[in-house]
Write an enzyme that holds these catalytic residues in place. Structure first.
Site, mmCIF file in Angstrom:
data_model
loop_
_atom_site.group_PDB
_atom_site.id
_atom_site.type_symbol
_atom_site.label_atom_id
_atom_site.label_comp_id
_atom_site.label_asym_id
_atom_site.label_seq_id
_atom_site.Cartn_x
_atom_site.Cartn_y
_atom_site.Cartn_z
ATOM 1 N N CYS A 145 12.643 4.098 1.493
ATOM 2 C CA CYS A 145 12.438 5.757 1.397
ATOM 3 C C CYS A 145 13.790 5.879 2.815
ATOM 4 O O CYS A 145 13.172 7.164 3.055
ATOM 5 C CB CYS A 145 11.441 6.149 0.848
ATOM 6 S SG CYS A 145 10.778 5.855 2.237
ATOM 7 N N ALA A 167 0.665 -1.167 0.317
ATOM 8 C CA ALA A 167 -0.276 0.363 0.402
ATOM 9 C C ALA A 167 0.595 1.004 -0.178
ATOM 10 O O ALA A 167 2.101 1.374 0.647
ATOM 11 C CB ALA A 167 -0.415 -0.226 1.153
ATOM 12 N N ASP A 176 9.160 -3.451 -0.222
ATOM 13 C CA ASP A 176 9.393 -2.344 0.032
ATOM 14 C C ASP A 176 8.938 -1.945 1.746
ATOM 15 O O ASP A 176 7.983 -1.474 2.001
ATOM 16 C CB ASP A 176 8.392 -1.641 -0.952
ATOM 17 C CG ASP A 176 8.640 0.465 -1.021
ATOM 18 O OD1 ASP A 176 9.791 0.615 -0.653
ATOM 19 O OD2 ASP A 176 7.427 1.061 -2.008
ATOM 20 N N GLY A 232 1.833 1.572 -5.428
ATOM 21 C CA GLY A 232 2.929 2.557 -6.378
ATOM 22 C C GLY A 232 3.979 1.758 -7.572
ATOM 23 O O GLY A 232 4.334 1.437 -7.914
ATOM 24 N N ARG A 256 -5.233 0.408 4.989
ATOM 25 C CA ARG A 256 -4.259 0.271 4.159
ATOM 26 C C ARG A 256 -4.454 -0.568 3.311
ATOM 27 O O ARG A 256 -4.382 -0.027 1.203
ATOM 28 C CB ARG A 256 -2.506 0.231 4.383
ATOM 29 C CG ARG A 256 -2.192 2.162 5.334
ATOM 30 C CD ARG A 256 -1.202 1.786 5.807
ATOM 31 N NE ARG A 256 -0.021 2.087 4.621
ATOM 32 C CZ ARG A 256 0.220 3.219 3.782
ATOM 33 N NH1 ARG A 256 -0.666 3.922 4.092
ATOM 34 N NH2 ARG A 256 1.655 2.678 2.923
HETATM 35 N N1 SAM Z 1 5.035 -0.348 -1.604
HETATM 36 C C1 SAM Z 1 4.373 0.985 -1.372
HETATM 37 C C2 SAM Z 1 4.058 1.614 -2.488
HETATM 38 O O1 SAM Z 1 5.306 1.688 -3.380
HETATM 39 O O2 SAM Z 1 3.100 2.351 -3.166
HETATM 40 C C3 SAM Z 1 4.921 1.414 -0.072
HETATM 41 C C4 SAM Z 1 5.009 0.965 0.922
HETATM 42 S S1 SAM Z 1 5.469 1.445 2.286
HETATM 43 C C5 SAM Z 1 7.439 2.084 2.724
HETATM 44 C C6 SAM Z 1 5.303 0.535 3.533
HETATM 45 C C7 SAM Z 1 4.366 -0.125 3.089
HETATM 46 O O3 SAM Z 1 4.439 -1.173 4.417
HETATM 47 C C8 SAM Z 1 3.169 0.574 4.650
HETATM 48 O O4 SAM Z 1 2.159 -0.038 3.846
HETATM 49 C C9 SAM Z 1 2.509 -0.263 5.758
HETATM 50 O O5 SAM Z 1 1.537 -0.463 5.961
HETATM 51 C C10 SAM Z 1 3.663 -1.715 5.346
HETATM 52 N N2 SAM Z 1 3.786 -2.660 6.789
HETATM 53 C C11 SAM Z 1 3.752 -1.505 8.238
HETATM 54 N N3 SAM Z 1 4.621 -2.650 8.912
HETATM 55 C C12 SAM Z 1 4.351 -3.759 8.435
HETATM 56 C C13 SAM Z 1 4.718 -5.795 9.068
HETATM 57 N N4 SAM Z 1 5.709 -4.471 10.334
HETATM 58 N N5 SAM Z 1 5.379 -6.301 8.011
HETATM 59 C C14 SAM Z 1 4.517 -6.213 6.558
HETATM 60 N N6 SAM Z 1 3.997 -4.730 6.274
HETATM 61 C C15 SAM Z 1 4.516 -3.451 6.813
#
Ligand code: SAM
Length: 453
Positions: A228, A109, A175, A112, A136
């Protein structure tokens, strides 16, 4: 903007780091960019400057209010930060063929990387776009629906649960959630929330996520890891952790020297690619590709009876132009998948939570078929559906679920389009019509007078 001193200190050890230029670049505004849909062609931004490492990436001179552009709602482009589009270059260089792949985007989420993956993969490949946080996941689902690919399925699982799919994926993209320093120019909260402690916390979480999902990658499969964050604790040191704990080799990705991407090498010799706004036209980003060298268990094939519903298929097949498999999602609604993915559907069904598989087709009623919103946005929708092309004002009114006039003498279902791209459905009753745009898709913001045309 005041960059935290502790971050600047950590970056002294990073290859190519130039403190003065880095600080100066952070006094400039963030770069705006979009990635064009490869199939839903439109005039929007097509002539703009191209992001050098991504064929569909385009820079924008200023940031418009995307909500006020019906083409955005039709999925003609996705608003994405330019540096992260380097994923396309990584895919081109690490995956020899884009077909017959099973790909997992683990932390997907808002979508992208997943929309980029969907654009890259051939129709016989399957993309599992996963987001653990439910709220999300619904944003992810909406964005993937807008992008319109049948071979993208949305799931909402903890990485640990996906490990049940042993040796299943050819490519896994992580990511990872991170401390977000690369987004300082885009998001003031990232700067407010940055702390050394959070970098440590993120680093540990990243290790846990990678370890949890590792069994799902097949031998010789490719892991693409991205953040990022500028912090080496979340970037090169994670590569070193992978090299210590798991069986991996690094993959080198070529890039043009003019692009300004810095290739770094971790202590254990794995390659990573750094993006910094003083060197590239984009925000802060890190990406690396690794290959799994150890054997992975594979899942036993499942036996199943086809759930293809021939009767419903006949009724609904006018909606799509592709040969698809019509499955019943629940008691009422149907969805379409590529027939080549039926075994996958049965295999995954018992093991993980599938939120959306393929294109929702809708619900049969006594004399009719209530078409799902998905069909309007699908790249596989039939070209011969009765449709009405809208002006910008009409399109915005439709998207706001406001009343507007339409010259529809005939009764029945009509697809509404803008620049030829589907926006949603109406049902005409002759003298009036009902708007079937799902409520949660509605534009809520007031539209300034100047933006109606
Ligand atoms: N890949 C996405 C994009 O390009 O639009 C952005 C991803 S963002 C950097 C990281 C994502 O990891 C968030 O949506 C977040 O909700 C999720 N996240 C948070 N904690 C997590 C966990 N423990 N395991 C897996 N995903 C997690």
């Amino acid at each position: 903007m005041n960059i935290p001193a502790r971050l600047l200190q950590d970056l002294q050890q990073v290859k190519g780091f130039n403190e003065e230029a880095f600080i100066a670049a952070h006094q400039q505004p963030a770069v705006t960019s979009v990635r064009l849909h490869p199939v839903k062609h439109s005039k929007a931004f097509a002539a703009n400057e191209q992001v050098p490492w991504c064929s569909e990436g385009r820079y924008l001179n200023e940031r418009p209010v995307f909500t006020l552009d019906p083409l955005y709602h039709a999925g003609a482009y996705y608003v994405q930060e330019a540096s992260s589009m380097f994923l396309q270059q990584v895919l081109k260089e690490t995956v020899s063929d884009n077909n017959n792949l099973r790909v997992l985007d683990l932390c997907a989420a808002p979508g992208g990387k997943s929309t980029l993956l969907a654009s890259f993969l051939g129709p016989d490949s399957l993309l599992i776009s996963n987001e653990v946080i439910r709220t999300r996941a619904s944003i992810l689902e909406e964005n993937m629906t807008r992008w319109g690919y049948m071979n993208t399925w949305v799931t909402s699982n903890d990485p640990r649960d996906l490990a049940r799919l042993t040796g299943y994926f050819d490519v896994i993209v992580v990511d990872a959630p991170c401390s977000g320093s690369g987004l300082f120019r885009k998001d003031a909260r990232a700067l407010d929330e940055w702390s050394e402690a959070n970098v440590q916390l993120c680093s540990q979480r990243q290790q846990r996520i990678l370890a949890d999902v590792w069994p799902a990658l097949k031998e010789d499969g490719v892991l693409i890891y991205a953040t990022c964050s500028y912090s080496p604790q979340e970037d090169e040191q994670i590569l070193d952790w992978l090299a210590t704990e798991l069986d991996v080799t690094g993959i080198k990705v070529s890039s043009n020297a003019e692009w300004g991407v810095v290739e770094t090498t971790s202590g254990r010799g794995l390659h990573g690619y750094r993006f910094s706004p003083d060197k590239v036209k984009g925000e802060g980003f890190f990406i690396a590709a690794l290959r799994k060298t150890s054997a992975a268990d594979s899942m036993r094939p499942v036996r199943y009876k086809t759930l293809h519903d021939k009767k419903a298929h006949q009724q609904s097949s006018y909606l799509l132009h592709t040969d698809f498999l019509c499955l019943q999602a629940d008691k009422e609604s149907y969805h379409a998948i590529n027939p080549i993915h039926e075994a996958d559907w049965h295999q995954l069904q018992g093991k993980v939570y599938l939120r959306k598989t393929g294109v929702q087709l809708g619900i049969p009623t006594a004399k009719d078929w209530l078409p799902a919103h998905d069909v309007a946005l699908s790249i596989n929708r039939s070209a011969s559906l009765p449709s009405i092309e809208l002006s910008k004002e009409q399109a915005l009114k439709f998207l706001r679920k406001e009343d507007f006039d339409l010259p529809t003498a005939n009764k029945g279902w009509f697809l509404l389009t803008y620049n030829g791209l589907g926006l949603g459905w109406i049902k005409s009753l002759g003298n009036r019509f009902n708007n079937y745009l799902p409520k949660h898709w509605r534009i809520r913001m007031e539209i300034p007078d100047a933006d109606w045309e």
